[in-house]
Design an enzyme around this catalytic site. Structure first.
Site, PDB file in Angstrom:
ATOM      1  N   LYS A 127       0.845  -1.191   0.000  1.00 55.39           N
ATOM      2  CA  LYS A 127       0.000   0.000   0.000  1.00 55.39           C
ATOM      3  C   LYS A 127       0.883   1.245   0.000  1.00 55.39           C
ATOM      4  O   LYS A 127       1.882   1.312   0.722  1.00 55.39           O
ATOM      5  CB  LYS A 127      -0.912  -0.015   1.224  1.00 55.39           C
ATOM      6  CG  LYS A 127      -1.962   1.088   1.249  1.00 55.39           C
ATOM      7  CD  LYS A 127      -2.888   0.920   2.458  1.00 55.39           C
ATOM      8  CE  LYS A 127      -3.944   1.994   2.523  1.00 55.39           C
ATOM      9  NZ  LYS A 127      -4.841   1.841   3.698  1.00 55.39           N
ATOM     10  N   SER A 183      -9.729   1.838   2.862  1.00 57.60           N
ATOM     11  CA  SER A 183      -8.879   2.573   1.949  1.00 57.60           C
ATOM     12  C   SER A 183      -7.831   1.710   1.240  1.00 57.60           C
ATOM     13  O   SER A 183      -7.196   2.165   0.287  1.00 57.60           O
ATOM     14  CB  SER A 183      -8.146   3.684   2.712  1.00 57.60           C
ATOM     15  OG  SER A 183      -7.280   3.133   3.704  1.00 57.60           O
ATOM     16  N   SER A 189     -10.017  -0.444   7.171  1.00 56.03           N
ATOM     17  CA  SER A 189      -9.448  -0.283   5.832  1.00 56.03           C
ATOM     18  C   SER A 189      -8.764  -1.521   5.264  1.00 56.03           C
ATOM     19  O   SER A 189      -8.375  -1.542   4.102  1.00 56.03           O
ATOM     20  CB  SER A 189      -8.454   0.887   5.813  1.00 56.03           C
ATOM     21  OG  SER A 189      -9.142   2.107   5.912  1.00 56.03           O
TER      22      SER A 189
END
Length: 467
Positions: A121, A196, A220
């Site tokens: 990420k 996210s 997330s």
């Protein structure tokens, strides 16, 4: 409707000390317990173990495996847009070097994650590639170091294939809040992958990489794992070092991981967990081999969950939760009962207070943490006639709408005259919620709830609802 494989996943909370000593069970994985050197019979097979066995047996080379994943990534990326940055050439070089080490040194020359392609990420720092946090204000920024979780993966032999897309600085639940692109769901490209960490979940689901890292502040990792039909693990706070993770809400941020099986996520956690001198909040507790409690189905008795008490959080199955989600949770509970467990509903009246408290606490911490992106310390700088104008213009041009809104909310909650009414009260509510979980986990071994109140929704649906 989303495809059947995009099932509603459960959130599991368990107490630390189980009353069932040395018992091994799993309701999800069918893989062998440690030592993890051979594949157990039955799906889902571990991608990590499969890669390792094929490399060490000489059946395949790391270069072949890397080429296969990169080829799939190139085919699917134009529609999925899971990655902000792909380091294809570096991945190929690392694979070739791994093949040379295996040829010269054999099994002992490689780590437990040798040849495993990992997506990271883009709010986790990487020294060898850009790290933007999904924000235009950090476009082109390249850190001088790897985040601890990334460094530990590399030391175990993993190959970082690229940086995955996310809602800007982790603020969002659809990945539509990225400053660069909108990621789609591999099962239906008209739907969101969640957020996210949507890019990380989408990449594993589409097999663009083997496993991936994400971060979880308020769901997330868990929510996009549910939307994309993969296994997502949010560890306990402090279990994995936050060093190198771009701070959103420091008291809530956790580095998590995605995989195609429980065994693979357990393997990743075993590698990245542990105390880190660079993070004072990281736990000093010993790191067990999380794979050792995962038994093959062939080794389990007919009622492997005998005497296990499971509570379904009543407040998570009420108003606002889709009927399909409730039905899936009820079906899962029935299956757990067939395996021998005792399943009951448990009421936690303070549960609904968690969300408003989260928004106050997370926004307050974000308003402080994101002050560093001012065009001087970090971030793209806009030319201006005076200092205040430069600060304002740099942040106005570089930060997105959602980030600005949360900074404003947090700054207001921390301002003189409102601190006690908002931030202090939210901290008190947080304590109440924590105590209610402790009480429930004193009675039950496991608590379950939906990972999200619905399946993946259409792209643009949530954004348009907010306008």
């Amino acid at each position: 409707m989303p495809p059947p494989l995009q099932a509603h996943r459960m959130l599991l909370s368990h107490r630390r000390a189980s009353p069932i000593p040395r018992r091994r069970f799993t309701a999800v994985s069918s893989l062998s317990s440690a030592p993890a050197k051979t594949l157990a019979p039955g799906p889902p097979a571990s991608s990590i173990l499969s890669i390792r066995e094929s490399l060490l047996s000489g059946e395949r080379t790391a270069a072949d495996i890397t080429s296969e994943y990169l080829s799939r990534l190139r085919r699917t990326e134009p529609s999925l847009r899971s990655f902000i940055h792909v380091a294809a050439a570096a991945a190929e070089r690392e694979a070739e070097e791994l093949d040379r080490r295996i040829a010269s040194g054999g099994r002992d020359a490689v780590g437990p994650l040798a040849g495993v392609l990992v997506g990271v990420k883009d709010n986790l720092c990487t020294a060898s590639m850009p790290s933007t946090g999904g924000s235009r204000i950090l476009d082109g920024f390249q850190p001088a170091y790897d985040a601890t979780a990334v460094r530990r993966l590399r030391e175990a032999g993993a190959i970082v294939v690229g940086k995955t897309n996310l809602d800007e600085f982790g603020m969002g639940s659809t990945t539509e809040g990225s400053g660069f692109q909108v990621t789609t769901n591999p099962w239906d490209d008209s739907r969101v992958p969640g957020g996210s960490s949507g890019g990380s979940a989408s990449a594993v689901s589409a097999r663009q990489c083997v496993v991936s890292l994400g971060s979880d502040t308020g769901g997330s990792v868990r929510q996009p794992a549910s939307f994309c039909g993969v296994v997502g693990l949010k560890p306990t706070y402090g279990r994995v070092s936050r060093f190198g993770l771009m701070a959103y809400a420091s008291s809530l941020d956790v580095v998590g991981c995605f995989g195609s099986s429980v065994f693979d996520t357990a393997t990743i956690l075993s590698v990245i967990a542990g105390h880190d001198k660079m993070d004072s909040t990281s736990s000093s507790h010993d790191v067990p081999d999380y794979r050792s409690d995962l038994a093959s189905l062939s080794l389990l008795e007919s009622k492997p969950l005998n005497n296990v008490r499971i509570g379904i959080i009543q407040e998570t199955l009420g108003e606002g939760v889709d009927a399909g989600v409730i039905s899936s949770i009820r079906s899962a509970a029935s299956h757990l009962e067939q395996l021998g467990s005792v399943v009951e509903e448990v009421s936690m009246p303070s549960f609904s207070l968690g969300l408003p408290a989260y928004y106050i606490l997370a926004s307050s911490e974000a308003s402080s943490n994101l002050s560093r992106y001012d065009g001087i310390r970090y971030g793209q700088q806009v030319s201006a006639d005076d200092l205040n104008e430069m600060y304002g213009d740099s942040r106005a041009n570089g930060l997105g709408h959602e980030v600005k809104m949360r900074i404003l909310m947090g700054t207001y909650a921390l301002s003189a005259g409102y601190y006690d009414a908002y931030y202090k009260r939210a901290q008190q509510v947080r304590t109440l919620v924590k105590k209610s979980f402790e009480e429930a986990l004193g009675k039950y071994d496991i608590l379950i709830s939906p990972a999200a109140p619905s399946a993946a929704y259409k792209i643009g649906m949530v954004l348009s609802a907010h306008l």
